[in-house]
Design a protein around this motif. Structure first.
Motif, short mmCIF file in Angstrom:
data_model
loop_
_atom_site.label_atom_id
_atom_site.label_comp_id
_atom_site.label_asym_id
_atom_site.label_seq_id
_atom_site.Cartn_x
_atom_site.Cartn_y
_atom_site.Cartn_z
N LYS A 1 -6.17 9.33 -12.35
CA LYS A 1 -5.07 8.61 -13.02
C LYS A 1 -4.90 7.21 -12.42
N GLU A 2 -4.88 7.13 -11.11
CA GLU A 2 -4.65 5.83 -10.46
C GLU A 2 -5.86 4.91 -10.63
N ALA A 3 -7.06 5.47 -10.64
CA ALA A 3 -8.26 4.63 -10.79
C ALA A 3 -8.35 4.08 -12.21
N PRO B 1 -7.59 19.90 -6.57
CA PRO B 1 -7.26 19.56 -7.95
C PRO B 1 -6.20 18.46 -8.04
N ASP B 2 -5.24 18.49 -7.12
CA ASP B 2 -4.22 17.43 -7.09
C ASP B 2 -4.85 16.09 -6.82
N LEU B 3 -5.74 16.06 -5.85
CA LEU B 3 -6.41 14.80 -5.50
C LEU B 3 -7.19 14.30 -6.71
N LEU C 1 0.83 -1.20 0.00
CA LEU C 1 0.00 0.00 0.00
C LEU C 1 0.87 1.25 0.00
N GLN C 2 0.60 2.13 -0.98
CA GLN C 2 1.31 3.41 -1.02
C GLN C 2 0.38 4.48 -0.47
N TYR C 3 0.93 5.34 0.35
CA TYR C 3 0.17 6.47 0.90
C TYR C 3 0.77 7.73 0.30
N VAL C 4 -0.05 8.54 -0.31
CA VAL C 4 0.46 9.78 -0.91
C VAL C 4 -0.32 10.96 -0.35
N ALA C 5 0.37 11.82 0.38
CA ALA C 5 -0.32 12.98 0.96
C ALA C 5 -0.41 14.07 -0.09
N LEU C 6 -1.61 14.62 -0.30
CA LEU C 6 -1.81 15.64 -1.34
C LEU C 6 -2.38 16.91 -0.71
N LYS C 7 -1.98 18.05 -1.32
CA LYS C 7 -2.28 19.32 -0.63
C LYS C 7 -3.46 20.09 -1.19
N THR C 8 -3.90 19.74 -2.39
CA THR C 8 -5.03 20.50 -2.94
C THR C 8 -6.06 19.54 -3.54
N HIS D 1 -6.77 14.91 -9.85
CA HIS D 1 -5.88 14.47 -10.92
C HIS D 1 -5.32 13.08 -10.64
N HIS D 2 -4.75 12.90 -9.44
CA HIS D 2 -4.09 11.63 -9.12
C HIS D 2 -5.09 10.49 -8.91
N LEU D 3 -6.21 10.81 -8.32
CA LEU D 3 -7.23 9.78 -8.09
C LEU D 3 -7.69 9.21 -9.43
N LYS E 1 5.06 12.24 6.51
CA LYS E 1 5.75 12.01 5.23
C LYS E 1 4.80 12.30 4.11
N LYS E 2 5.34 12.70 2.96
CA LYS E 2 4.44 12.92 1.83
C LYS E 2 4.14 11.61 1.13
N TYR E 3 5.08 10.68 1.28
CA TYR E 3 4.92 9.42 0.59
C TYR E 3 5.42 8.29 1.48
N ALA E 4 4.67 7.22 1.54
CA ALA E 4 5.15 6.06 2.31
C ALA E 4 4.60 4.79 1.69
C1 LIG Z 1 0.30 9.27 -7.39
C2 LIG Z 1 1.63 9.39 -6.69
C3 LIG Z 1 2.50 8.30 -6.66
C4 LIG Z 1 3.73 8.40 -6.01
N1 LIG Z 1 4.56 7.34 -6.04
C5 LIG Z 1 5.78 7.42 -5.43
C6 LIG Z 1 6.69 6.33 -5.48
O1 LIG Z 1 6.38 5.31 -6.07
N2 LIG Z 1 7.86 6.43 -4.82
C7 LIG Z 1 8.21 7.58 -4.14
O2 LIG Z 1 9.28 7.65 -3.55
N3 LIG Z 1 7.38 8.63 -4.11
C8 LIG Z 1 6.17 8.57 -4.72
N4 LIG Z 1 5.30 9.61 -4.70
C9 LIG Z 1 5.67 10.76 -3.89
C10 LIG Z 1 6.39 11.83 -4.65
O3 LIG Z 1 7.49 11.35 -5.29
C11 LIG Z 1 6.75 12.88 -3.63
O4 LIG Z 1 5.53 13.40 -3.17
C12 LIG Z 1 7.52 14.00 -4.23
O5 LIG Z 1 8.81 13.55 -4.31
C13 LIG Z 1 7.38 15.22 -3.37
O6 LIG Z 1 8.09 16.30 -3.95
P1 LIG Z 1 7.80 17.81 -3.61
O7 LIG Z 1 7.72 18.00 -2.15
O8 LIG Z 1 8.86 18.58 -4.34
O9 LIG Z 1 6.47 18.12 -4.34
P2 LIG Z 1 5.04 18.44 -3.79
O10 LIG Z 1 4.95 19.83 -3.36
O11 LIG Z 1 4.59 17.40 -2.83
O12 LIG Z 1 4.21 18.23 -5.12
C14 LIG Z 1 4.22 19.11 -6.23
C15 LIG Z 1 3.26 18.67 -7.24
O13 LIG Z 1 3.70 17.47 -7.86
C16 LIG Z 1 2.72 16.45 -7.74
N5 LIG Z 1 3.43 15.21 -7.60
C17 LIG Z 1 4.25 14.84 -6.62
N6 LIG Z 1 4.69 13.63 -6.84
C18 LIG Z 1 4.14 13.19 -7.97
C19 LIG Z 1 4.24 11.98 -8.73
N7 LIG Z 1 5.02 10.96 -8.37
N8 LIG Z 1 3.50 11.85 -9.85
C20 LIG Z 1 2.72 12.87 -10.25
N9 LIG Z 1 2.64 14.02 -9.59
C21 LIG Z 1 3.32 14.18 -8.47
C22 LIG Z 1 1.95 16.84 -6.54
O14 LIG Z 1 0.67 16.27 -6.58
C23 LIG Z 1 1.89 18.32 -6.68
O15 LIG Z 1 0.94 18.71 -7.63
C24 LIG Z 1 4.10 9.59 -5.35
C25 LIG Z 1 3.22 10.67 -5.39
C26 LIG Z 1 2.01 10.58 -6.06
C27 LIG Z 1 1.11 11.78 -6.12
#
Ligand SMILES: Cc1cc2nc3c(=O)[nH]c(=O)nc-3n(C[C@H](O)[C@H](O)[C@H](O)COP(=O)(O)OP(=O)(O)OC[C@H]3O[C@@H](n4cnc5c(N)ncnc54)[C@H](O)[C@@H]3O)c2cc1C
Ligand SMILES: NC(=O)C1=CN([C@@H]2O[C@H](COP(=O)(O)OP(=O)(O)OC[C@H]3O[C@@H](n4cnc5c(N)ncnc54)[C@H](OP(=O)(O)O)[C@@H]3O)[C@@H](O)[C@H]2O)C=CC1
Ligand SMILES: CC(C)=CCC[C@@H](C)[C@H]1CC[C@H]2C3=C(CC[C@]12C)[C@@]1(C)CC[C@H](O)C[C@@H]1CC3
Length: 501
Positions: free
Chosen positions: A242-244, A234-236, A225-232, A238-240, A300-303
């Protein structure tokens, strides 16, 4: 005299005493009794012979009804407090009850054909615990243990795998029903297909379900399970989306913790976990799942984690999504979890049975439990609308494929369409929220978005509006063909808010 407000406050604040000292032990006793009973049935009885006997009993009850003056339509005899809904089905008091509750066994599994056949009162917890050790699962596992297969089939059910597999019913192969004349019929997409397609959302108004054949798929031991924290928002969105749309993902869902803070979760089945990232979230001492998810916003933004499959499937059971925090506010405290976490949650049915009228009124006025289904393209509009008019967080966001099939609910354009379920469970914080006015206005708005609501919560719309939003053309034809008009009420008469209160 004790003021009503004071009484409300005391009842709400100290409900946990009843829950901890009475309902949790009762839940444990019930679970032990039910488990032993299921084992005995599974191993000692000839389930298929037993099933035929149970069906004959249902048929004889329907034939008894035929001998009456038929002024009362039939419904299942299941008491309202047992059902997984907030509201009381008041209509039952004026209807003729048919007892189906003995129908709670898993009948057979056919691994070559990849199907399992079950009776309608089999619960989700019972089914997953039977299938997983055999290496199988159903494509859409509803996440609360006590929801029944029958309730889901004639109602509606979806889960984080629904972006791939559609609704629960889209994975059912055939249904067996007792009709209004007491006859037994089987239907599938190739046999009695009109009946087959119109059973979902029909709420038991076409006949009594006695068996359901469901497709099974191979399961793996873990979910990565990947957890991705999103801040807006529109971001949600977009990613939702794409992933769905990516069918390589087995599970996709999100929780919004505020309008601008959400966590998207993307899961895939896997057999070999990374031991350093294992998290058996179902263990008794683990935090409530939604709080664990929330922690990624700040941590974390991603886990990434590996979760045992059964723990994943029933991840929302322990905290009833997040509803338990209103009842046992300290339930997520580490000390409580270590001492009593293994007993949680109390059975929803016992919570319903023991709630006083004052608590019920409180929930009616100051609480929502609703699921709204809208096309993915409308996600932003509806979240904005919720934020201004209701404001309930956390909000469950679950994408699903609404299949283009005949029946009561289908997409406007004749093609499978990506929808999203927005689950609102909690206390509205929006200024001016009014339980009836706000939700009625929302229902009208939903119709404009080509959206639907899960009917378990009840509807405020008029019968005419309801018939416009839910396509009754096939339903009406099947009802006349099967002579349902005296035998069963129409759906509206079971789901409007006057009779479901
Ligand atoms: C759908 C998704 C899958 C991800 N998968 C991984 C992964 O497999 N391994 C990993 O280490 N990290 C993954 N991440 C996390 C991502 O790599 C980190 O959030 C990013 O490195 C954070 O960078 P930032 O703080 O500069 O950008 P932020 O300020 O957090 O983001 C800037 C913008 O970029 C977008 N964004 C960030 N990451 C992605 C991405 N990977 N794809 C598309 N848009 C993105 C955000 O939604 C936002 O609009 C994923 C994130 C998302 C949204
Ligand atoms: N993730 C999800 O999608 C979730 C969905 N839910 C919803 O909660 C609802 C409640 O579930 P649950 O407590 O299991 O079910 P209920 O006992 O509330 O039954 C729901 C409806 O199904 C009818 N019904 C049940 N069994 C039969 C049968 N064998 N034959 C004919 N009709 C039948 C009932 O008819 P009658 O009125 O005659 O009793 C009732 O109208 C479900 O409808 C589901 O949509 C709940 C949690 C999660
Ligand atoms: C995921 C989907 C589609 C639905 C989930 C719905 C659940 C969150 C609700 C179904 C039954 C609800 C009940 C309560 C909370 C919310 C549900 C679990 C209560 C426990 C709330 C407190 C009341 O006193 C009793 C309620 C019983 C039903």
């Amino acid at each position: 005299m004790v003021s009503e407000a004071f009484l409300e406050h005391v009842l709400k604040k100290y409900r946990w005493i009843i829950v901890i000292f009475i309902l949790l032990p009762l839940t444990l006793l019930y679970d032990i009794y039910y488990y032993v009973r299921q084992q005995v049935i599974q191993y000692l009885k000839d389930t298929n012979q037993d099933h035929q006997d149970k069906v004959k009993l249902v048929q004889s009850q329907v034939r008894d009804w035929i001998k009456t003056d038929q002024s009362k339509p039939m419904c299942t005899g299941r008491a309202g407090w047992k059902s997984m809904t907030l509201r009381e089905p008041k209509y039952k008091s004026t209807m003729y009850p048919v007892d189906l509750e003995a129908l709670d066994a898993i009948l057979s599994i056919d691994e070559a054909k990849k199907t399992v056949r079950v009776e309608p009162y089999v619960t989700m917890g019972q089914l997953t615990r039977y299938l997983l050790p055999k290496g199988w699962t159903i494509p859409v596992v509803i996440e609360l243990d006590d929801v029944t297969v029958g309730g889901i089939v004639v109602g509606q059910g979806l889960e984080s795998s629904s972006h791939k597999y559609g609704m629960f019913q889209n994975n059912c192969i055939s249904y067996e029903l007792v009709l209004s004349d007491g006859s037994l019929v089987s239907c599938s997409k190739d046999n009695e297909s009109d009946l087959f397609h119109v059973i979902p959302w029909s709420y038991g108004t076409l006949g009594f379900l006695t068996a359901i054949e469901i497709q099974i798929i191979p399961v793996k031991k873990y979910v990565q399970l990947q957890y991705v924290a999103l801040k807006t928002l529109p971001d949600l969105e977009h990613h939702l989306k794409k992933e769905a749309e990516n069918k390589a993902n087995d599970f996709v869902e999100a929780i919004m913790f505020s309008k601008d803070q959400s966590v998207l979760m993307i899961g895939t089945f896997c057999d070999i976990p990374d031991p350093s990232k294992m998290n058996p979230i179902g263990r008794w001492y683990k935090p409530w799942f939604f709080e664990h998810v929330r922690s990624f916003i700040t941590r974390k933004k991603y886990a990434e984690e590996y979760i045992p499959i059964l723990d994943y499937y029933h991840r929302y059971t322990k905290a009833l999504f997040w509803e338990i925090r209103d009842i046992v506010s300290f339930g997520n405290h580490p000390l409580f979890r270590f001492l009593l976490g293994w007993l949680m949650p109390p059975k929803v049915s016992l919570l319903k049975l023991t709630q006083t009228q004052t608590i019920k009124n409180l929930y009616d006025k100051h609480h929502v439990v609703e699921d709204y289904l809208v096309p993915m393209t409308q996600l932003r509009s509806i979240v904005d609308y919720f934020h201004h008019n209701i404001e309930v967080y956390p909000m469950w966001i679950c994408p699903f494929l609404l299949k283009d099939l005949p029946g009561l609910v289908h997409p406007e354009n004749a093609e499978d369409t990506l929808y999203v379920d927005l689950g609102l469970y909690g206390e509205p914080k929006a200024e001016g929220y009014h339980s009836k006015k706000t939700i009625s206005a929302l229902e009208t708005y939903l119709g404009k978005l080509r959206g639907f609501q899960m009917l378990y919560a009840g509807v405020y719309q008029s019968k005419e509006e309801f018939r416009v939003n839910y396509d009754h053309s096939l339903y009406d034809r099947v009802r006349s063909k099967l002579d349902c008009n005296h035998a069963f009420p129409v759906i509206y008469d079971k789901v409007n808010r006057v009779v479901r209160d």
